[in-house]
Design a protein around this motif. Structure first.
Motif, short mmCIF file in Angstrom:
data_model
loop_
_atom_site.label_atom_id
_atom_site.label_comp_id
_atom_site.label_asym_id
_atom_site.label_seq_id
_atom_site.Cartn_x
_atom_site.Cartn_y
_atom_site.Cartn_z
N ASP A 1 0.83 -1.20 0.00
CA ASP A 1 0.00 0.00 0.00
C ASP A 1 0.88 1.27 0.00
OD1 ASP A 1 0.96 -0.36 2.51
OD2 ASP A 1 -0.84 0.30 3.53
N ARG A 2 0.24 2.37 -0.10
CA ARG A 2 0.93 3.67 -0.27
C ARG A 2 1.82 3.98 0.93
NH1 ARG A 2 -1.92 9.41 -0.18
NH2 ARG A 2 -0.12 10.67 -0.69
N GLU A 3 1.34 3.74 2.13
CA GLU A 3 2.10 4.04 3.34
C GLU A 3 3.37 3.21 3.40
OE1 GLU A 3 1.43 3.65 8.09
OE2 GLU A 3 -0.28 4.26 6.90
N THR A 4 3.29 1.96 3.02
CA THR A 4 4.45 1.08 3.03
C THR A 4 5.48 1.57 2.00
OG1 THR A 4 2.97 -0.73 3.58
CG2 THR A 4 5.20 -1.32 2.88
N ARG A 5 5.00 1.99 0.83
CA ARG A 5 5.92 2.52 -0.19
C ARG A 5 6.61 3.78 0.29
NH1 ARG A 5 2.32 3.27 -5.10
NH2 ARG A 5 0.70 2.78 -3.65
N GLU A 6 5.88 4.67 0.97
CA GLU A 6 6.50 5.90 1.48
C GLU A 6 7.54 5.59 2.54
OE1 GLU A 6 3.46 8.50 2.80
OE2 GLU A 6 2.75 8.95 0.78
N ARG A 7 7.27 4.61 3.40
CA ARG A 7 8.24 4.24 4.44
C ARG A 7 9.50 3.67 3.83
NH1 ARG A 7 4.73 1.29 8.93
NH2 ARG A 7 3.74 3.15 9.75
N THR A 8 9.35 2.82 2.83
CA THR A 8 10.54 2.23 2.23
C THR A 8 11.31 3.27 1.43
OG1 THR A 8 9.22 1.51 0.35
CG2 THR A 8 9.59 -0.09 2.12
N ALA A 9 10.64 4.27 0.88
CA ALA A 9 11.34 5.31 0.13
C ALA A 9 12.09 6.25 1.06
CB ALA A 9 10.36 6.08 -0.74
N THR A 10 11.51 6.59 2.18
CA THR A 10 12.15 7.54 3.08
C THR A 10 12.95 6.86 4.16
OG1 THR A 10 10.17 7.63 4.45
CG2 THR A 10 10.38 9.28 2.70
N GLY A 11 12.85 5.60 4.33
CA GLY A 11 13.53 4.89 5.40
C GLY A 11 12.50 4.35 6.36
N ALA A 12 12.78 3.23 6.95
CA ALA A 12 11.80 2.58 7.82
C ALA A 12 11.59 3.32 9.12
CB ALA A 12 12.24 1.14 8.10
N THR A 13 12.61 4.06 9.58
CA THR A 13 12.47 4.72 10.88
C THR A 13 11.99 6.16 10.76
OG1 THR A 13 14.78 5.37 10.80
CG2 THR A 13 14.26 3.29 11.89
N ALA A 14 11.91 6.70 9.58
CA ALA A 14 11.51 8.11 9.41
C ALA A 14 10.02 8.25 9.66
CB ALA A 14 11.84 8.59 8.01
N ALA A 15 9.68 9.22 10.46
CA ALA A 15 8.27 9.51 10.73
C ALA A 15 7.77 10.47 9.66
CB ALA A 15 8.11 10.12 12.11
N PRO A 16 6.54 10.31 9.26
CA PRO A 16 6.03 11.23 8.24
C PRO A 16 5.95 12.65 8.81
CG PRO A 16 4.28 9.81 9.06
CD PRO A 16 5.57 9.31 9.66
N ARG A 17 6.43 13.62 8.00
CA ARG A 17 6.41 15.03 8.41
C ARG A 17 5.07 15.65 8.11
NH1 ARG A 17 10.82 17.70 5.22
NH2 ARG A 17 11.10 15.73 4.20
N PRO A 18 4.58 16.46 9.03
CA PRO A 18 3.33 17.15 8.71
C PRO A 18 3.60 18.25 7.68
CG PRO A 18 4.14 17.85 10.85
CD PRO A 18 5.03 16.75 10.38
N ARG A 19 2.73 18.34 6.75
CA ARG A 19 2.90 19.35 5.70
C ARG A 19 2.28 20.66 6.15
NH1 ARG A 19 2.72 17.17 -0.26
NH2 ARG A 19 4.02 15.37 0.03
N THR A 20 3.01 21.75 5.91
CA THR A 20 2.46 23.07 6.22
C THR A 20 1.85 23.64 4.96
OG1 THR A 20 4.59 24.08 5.73
CG2 THR A 20 4.16 23.52 8.02
N ARG A 21 0.74 24.26 5.13
CA ARG A 21 0.04 24.83 3.99
C ARG A 21 0.53 26.26 3.79
NH1 ARG A 21 -5.88 23.22 3.00
NH2 ARG A 21 -5.31 24.59 1.32
N LEU A 22 0.96 26.55 2.60
CA LEU A 22 1.48 27.87 2.29
C LEU A 22 0.39 28.85 1.89
CD1 LEU A 22 4.65 26.84 0.30
CD2 LEU A 22 4.47 27.49 2.70
N ASP A 23 -0.79 28.35 1.60
CA ASP A 23 -1.87 29.23 1.18
C ASP A 23 -2.69 29.76 2.35
OD1 ASP A 23 -2.90 26.77 1.80
OD2 ASP A 23 -4.47 26.84 0.26
N GLN A 24 -2.31 29.42 3.57
CA GLN A 24 -3.03 29.88 4.75
C GLN A 24 -2.05 30.56 5.70
OE1 GLN A 24 -4.88 26.44 6.40
NE2 GLN A 24 -6.45 26.33 4.82
#
Length: 197
Positions: A4-27
Motif C-alpha cells: 500500500d501507499r504508506e508502506t511505499r512511502e516508508r521504504t522510500a524515506t527509510g523505515a524509521t523516518a516519521a512522516p512530516r506534517p505538511r504546512t500549507r502555504l496558502d493559509q
C-alpha cells in the motif's frame, strides 16, 4: 499482493523516518504565543520623541526646579512626623537618578529616529541632485549641439559678403569692367530683408 501507499512511502524515506506534517502555504500561520509583551515600535518612538522634546525645554527645567525646592522646603520645615525624606535627601537623589536613567535612553532613541529621518532626507536630496546634474549635462550638450549647428548655417550677412566678393572678382576679371547681372526688383528684396529681421 501490492504494497500500500504508506508502506511505499516508508521504504522510500527509510523505515524509521516519521512522516512530516505538511504546512500549507496558502493559509496564514497561527500566531505564536510570546513570553515578552509586544508593543508598536513606532508609537513608542513617537512617545519617546515627545518626552525628549519636553525634557529639552525651559518649562521642564522650571518645573523640575520648583519640584526640588518644594521637596527640600517641605522636608526641612515640615513637622517631623510629616517629613518623608530627611536632610541628606536620599530619596530625592534616588528619584533624580531614576529620572536621569530614563531620560538618557529616551533622548538617545529620539536622536536615533532623527538620524534615520536625516539619512532618508539626505538620500532623497542626493538623488535629486543627481537628477539635476544629469538634466544640466543634457541641456549643456543640447546647447553645444545647437551652437555647432548654428555655426554651420549660412547667415544673410555672410551670403551678402560672399556675393560682394564674387562681384569684385568678376569686375576684376572682365576686360571692359562692366558686369551684367540679372535685375531683381528692389522692393521685393527690401521687403524680404525686413521680414527676415
Amino acid at each position: 499482493m501490492a504494497p500500500d501507499r504508506e508502506t511505499r512511502e516508508r521504504t522510500a524515506t527509510g523505515a524509521t523516518a516519521a512522516p512530516r506534517p505538511r504546512t500549507r502555504l496558502d493559509q496564514p500561520m497561527s500566531p505564536r504565543r510570546r513570553l515578552m509583551p509586544e508593543w508598536d515600535p513606532e508609537a513608542f518612538g513617537r512617545l519617546s520623541e515627545r518626552i525628549a522634546r519636553f525634557l529639552g525645554t525651559g518649562r521642564f527645567l522650571v518645573w523640575m526646579t520648583v519640584a526640588i525646592i518644594l521637596w527640600v522646603v517641605w522636608n526641612v520645615s515640615a513637622p517631623y512626623a510629616l517629613r518623608f525624606d530627611d536632610y541628606p535627601f536620599i530619596f530625592l537623589t534616588l528619584m533624580l537618578s531614576l529620572q536621569a536613567s530614563y531620560a538618557a535612553p529616551l533622548i538617545l532613541l529620539a536622536q536615533n529616529r532623527q538620524a534615520d529621518r536625516d539619512r532618508v532626507n539626505l538620500e532623497q536630496d542626493r538623488k535629486q541632485n543627481e537628477r539635476s546634474i544629469a538634466d544640466t549635462e543634457y541641456l549643456t550638450r543640447e546647447i553645444a549641439a545647437l551652437r555647432v549647428g548654428l555655426g554651420e548655417v549660412a547667415t544673410r550677412d555672410w551670403i551678402r559678403s560672399e556675393l560682394q566678393d564674387l562681384i569684385k572678382e568678376l569686375e576684376e576679371h572682365r576686360p571692359d569692367g562692366q558686369v551684367v547681372f540679372p535685375t531683381v526688383p528692389t522692393e521685393r528684396s527690401r521687403g524680404r530683408d525686413v521680414d527676415d529681421r
